[in-house]
Design an enzyme around this catalytic site. Structure first.
Site, PDB file in Angstrom:
ATOM      1  N   HIS A 129       0.810  -1.215   0.000  1.00  9.51           N
ATOM      2  CA  HIS A 129       0.000   0.000   0.000  1.00  9.51           C
ATOM      3  C   HIS A 129       0.847   1.270   0.000  1.00  9.51           C
ATOM      4  O   HIS A 129       0.397   2.322  -0.471  1.00  9.51           O
ATOM      5  CB  HIS A 129      -0.935   0.006   1.207  1.00  9.51           C
ATOM      6  CG  HIS A 129      -1.973  -1.069   1.148  1.00  9.51           C
ATOM      7  ND1 HIS A 129      -2.799  -1.358   2.223  1.00  9.51           N
ATOM      8  CD2 HIS A 129      -2.327  -1.936   0.170  1.00  9.51           C
ATOM      9  CE1 HIS A 129      -3.609  -2.348   1.890  1.00  9.51           C
ATOM     10  NE2 HIS A 129      -3.336  -2.711   0.649  1.00  9.51           N
ATOM     11  N   PHE A 375      -1.138  -8.136   4.992  1.00  9.75           N
ATOM     12  CA  PHE A 375       0.218  -7.590   4.864  1.00  9.75           C
ATOM     13  C   PHE A 375       0.264  -6.237   4.150  1.00  9.75           C
ATOM     14  O   PHE A 375       1.243  -5.935   3.453  1.00  9.75           O
ATOM     15  CB  PHE A 375       1.134  -8.591   4.149  1.00  9.75           C
ATOM     16  CG  PHE A 375       0.938 -10.004   4.606  1.00  9.75           C
ATOM     17  CD1 PHE A 375       0.984 -10.326   5.953  1.00  9.75           C
ATOM     18  CD2 PHE A 375       0.669 -11.020   3.709  1.00  9.75           C
ATOM     19  CE1 PHE A 375       0.785 -11.629   6.397  1.00  9.75           C
ATOM     20  CE2 PHE A 375       0.460 -12.326   4.137  1.00  9.75           C
ATOM     21  CZ  PHE A 375       0.518 -12.632   5.484  1.00  9.75           C
ATOM     22  N   CYS A 376      -0.771  -5.418   4.323  1.00 13.57           N
ATOM     23  CA  CYS A 376      -0.828  -4.112   3.655  1.00 13.57           C
ATOM     24  C   CYS A 376      -0.603  -4.248   2.149  1.00 13.57           C
ATOM     25  O   CYS A 376       0.006  -3.385   1.510  1.00 13.57           O
ATOM     26  CB  CYS A 376       0.182  -3.135   4.260  1.00 13.57           C
ATOM     27  SG  CYS A 376      -0.177  -2.718   5.965  1.00 13.57           S
ATOM     28  N   ALA A 377      -1.122  -5.347   1.607  1.00 14.29           N
ATOM     29  CA  ALA A 377      -1.079  -5.604   0.163  1.00 14.29           C
ATOM     30  C   ALA A 377      -2.362  -6.354  -0.194  1.00 14.29           C
ATOM     31  O   ALA A 377      -2.336  -7.442  -0.752  1.00 14.29           O
ATOM     32  CB  ALA A 377       0.157  -6.412  -0.210  1.00 14.29           C
TER      33      ALA A 377
END
Length: 458
Positions: A129, A375-377
Site C-alpha cells: 500500500h 500484509f498491507c497488500a
C-alpha cells in the site's frame, strides 16, 4: 535430523548479531523459550553493531545545521557523512540526491507530492500500500498482477505504449514482494520505462536488507527504503535519486531548514527562497539518530558482504520451503512459481486453519513470532488466494473465529540475524500443529486470535 546437517559450508549458518537474540517469552503451555523473531518483513531487529554505534554517539547528540557549538557541529558532520554513506551504499550517480524521511511510505508520499501536475503513474496491483496509494493527485493506471517476470515487462510495455497524451510518466515497482518474497525484474522494467519516456521509482523496502541495490546499475530514477527493515531502529527512511523533480516542486514540508531566505514584502506578505539541495524536503529538526543508524546498518551489511548474506539466506529459504513442502495441507503463495528467486519472505495458508489461529498458536505454544493478515497488500493477497476483491477481510484483523476460514495468510520472514534454530523450530511447529492440532483453546478478542486463558489445556 537438523535441516542444516547437510550444509556444504557451515560458515553460511552464522547470523549477524542482533538485539533481542536472547529474549525469552512465556509459553501458554508452561515454561519459557527464546523468542524466534520471524517477522523481519514487518521490522527486522536492530543489528548490535548499529545499536553500539548509536549508543556511542548519544552523549554527543546535538541539533544539526542549527548551531555553532561543538556538539551541533559534530552532529551536522555525522548527519551529512551519513548521507554520503547511504549514497555510496545505493550506488548513487553524480547529481543524485539522498533525502532522509520517516519511512518508505513517507518517501513515496514525498515523491507523489513532487511529480508534475500532469504526470501519469503506472503501478501494479501487487504493490504494498505504500507504493499503491500515494498517487492521489496523479492520473493512475493500475496494472494487473503478472504471473511471470516476462509478463510483468510485457504488461508495462503495453500500458506505456497506449498512454496518451505523452506527458511525464512514472512507474512504481517493488524490488522484492513483501508477500511472496519474489524478486521483480527491476532492470528490465527500468529499460522498458525509459524506452517509452517514463521514469521509475523502486520500492526497495524488502530488497535492500537482502540484496545489494545499485541505482546506476539498475538504471532506476529513485529508490525508497526504510531503516526499520534494514536492521536499524524505527523512524527513518530514504528517498534517493534524480534531483530535478525534487528541486522544481514546492517543499514536501514547509518550515525551518527547507528555506534559505525569508523576508517580509511591502504588501505584508512573505517571500521565500527554498533550498535546492536535499534540505528542501527535510524541514524541521531531523532524526539524527535514525539517520546515523541507517548509515551504520549500510556499513555493517557492506562489510559483512552481500554475497555471504545472500548465500546464507538462500539456504534458509530452501530449508523453509523444503519443510513446508512436506506438509500437504500447506499452500505457499507465489506469483512467479516455485523456481522464482526470492528473499526470506514466504507466505502460506494451511488447509483447515484460520490463519490468525495458526499464527497465534505458533506464538503462544512455540514462542515464534510471524505475521498473519493481508500484509498491507490487500489486492495481491486476494489475487493469490483466488478471492473476490470485495470479500471481507482486513489487514491484521480477521473476522473469522478460530477454525473458520478467513481471507488472510501467514507470513514467515527472516534475514541476516536469524539463527538456524529458529528456522528448525518453525518447520517443526508447522508440522506438529497440522498433524496434532493446537494444545490450547483460542478465542477472538479485539479482532485478534488469542489464547483463552480461562480454558483448560486440550
Amino acid at each position: 535430523m537438523s535441516v542444516f546437517t547437510a550444509a556444504a559450508d557451515q560458515s553460511l549458518c552464522v547470523p549477524l548479531p542482533v538485539l533481542g537474540k536472547d529474549v525469552t517469552v512465556p509459553l501458554v503451555t508452561g515454561g519459557e523459550v527464546t523468542y524466534a523473531a520471524l517477522d523481519y518483513a514487518a521490522s527486522a531487529p536492530a543489528l548490535q553493531r548499529v545499536w553500539d554505534d548509536v549508543a556511542a554517539y548519544a552523549p554527543y547528540y546535538g541539533s544539526v545545521h542549527r548551531g555553532a557549538g561543538y556538539l551541533s557541529q559534530l552532529s551536522t558532520d555525522l548527519f551529512e557523512n551519513s548521507r554520503a554513506t547511504v549514497a555510496e551504499f545505493l550506488g548513487c550517480r553524480a547529481g543524485d540526491q539522498v533525502i532522509f524521511t520517516r519511512s518508505t511510505t513517507d518517501s513515496l508520499n514525498l515523491l507523489a507530492a513532487v511529480v508534475p501536475a500532469d504526470c501519469q503513474v503506472f503501478v501494479y496491483e501487487t504493490e504494498h500500500h505504500a507504493s499503491l496509494l500515494p498517487w492521489r493527485d496523479a492520473r493512475v493506471t493500475y496494472l494487473n498482477a503478472p504471473r511471470t517476470p516476462a509478463q510483468a515487462v510485457e504488461t508495462l510495455e503495453r500500458a506505456l505504449a497506449d498512454r496518451e497524451p505523452y506527458g511525464p510518466a512514472l512507474v512504481c515497482v517493488t524490488g522484492a514482494s513483501n508477500v511472496t518474497g519474489e524478486l521483480w525484474p527491476v532492470k528490465e522494467l527500468a529499460a522498458a520505462a525509459h524506452a517509452h519516456g517514463a521514469r521509475i521509482v523502486l520500492d526497495a523496502a524488502q530488497l535492500a536488507p537482502h540484496h545489494p541495490v545499485d541505482i546506476a546499475e539498475l538504471d532506476v530514477d529513485w529508490v525508497a527504503f526504510s531503516g526499520h527493515k534494514l536492521y536499524a531502529p524505527f523512524g527513518s527512511g530514504v528517498l534517493a535519486g534524480r534531483a530535478d523533480w525534487l528541486q522544481e516542486a514546492e517543499p514536501y514540508l514547509a518550515g525551518g531548514g527547507a528555506s534559505r531566505k525569508v523576508a517580509r514584502r511591502t504588501d505584508g506578505g512573505v517571500d521565500v527562497e527554498w533550498h535546492s539541495t536535499a534540505a528542501r524536503h527535510e524541514a524541521g529538526s531531523p532524526n539524527v539518530i535514525g539517520v546515523y543508524s541507517i548509515a551504520s546498518a549500510c556499513k555493517a551489511l557492506t562489510e559483512a558482504g552481500f554475497d555471504n548474506l545472500v548465500a546464507r539466506e538462500q539456504f534458509l529459504v530452501d530449508a523453509v520451503r523444503t519443510g513446508l513442502a512436506e506438509v500437504p495441507e500447506v499452500k505457499v503463495l507465489s506469483l512467479f512459481g516455485d523456481d522464482a528467486p526470492r528473499v526470506g519472505v514466504i507466505s502460506f495458508v494451511v488447509e483447515g486453519w484460520n490463519s490468525s489461529h495458526f499464527a497465534a498458536a505458533l506464538s503462544a505454544e512455540y514462542g515464534i513470532g510471524v505475521r498473519d493478515g493481508l500484509f498491507c497488500a490487500h489486492p495481491l493477497v486476494r489475487t493469490l488466494l483466488g478471492s473476490d476483491p470485495q470479500e471481507v477481510g482486513e489487514c491484521g484483523a480477521p473476522e473469522a473465529e478460530p477454525g473458520e476460514r478467513s481471507l488472510n495468510a501467514i507470513r514467515v520472514s527472516f534475514g541476516a540475524g536469524t539463527p538456524d534454530e529458529h528456522i528448525e523450530r518453525f518447520v517443526r511447529a508447522v508440522k506438529e500443529l497440522v498433524c496434532e492440532g493446537a494444545q490450547w483453546k483460542y478465542r477472538t478478542e479485539d479482532g485478534r486470535c488469542v489464547p483463552d486463558r480461562g480454558a483448560a489445556q486440550l
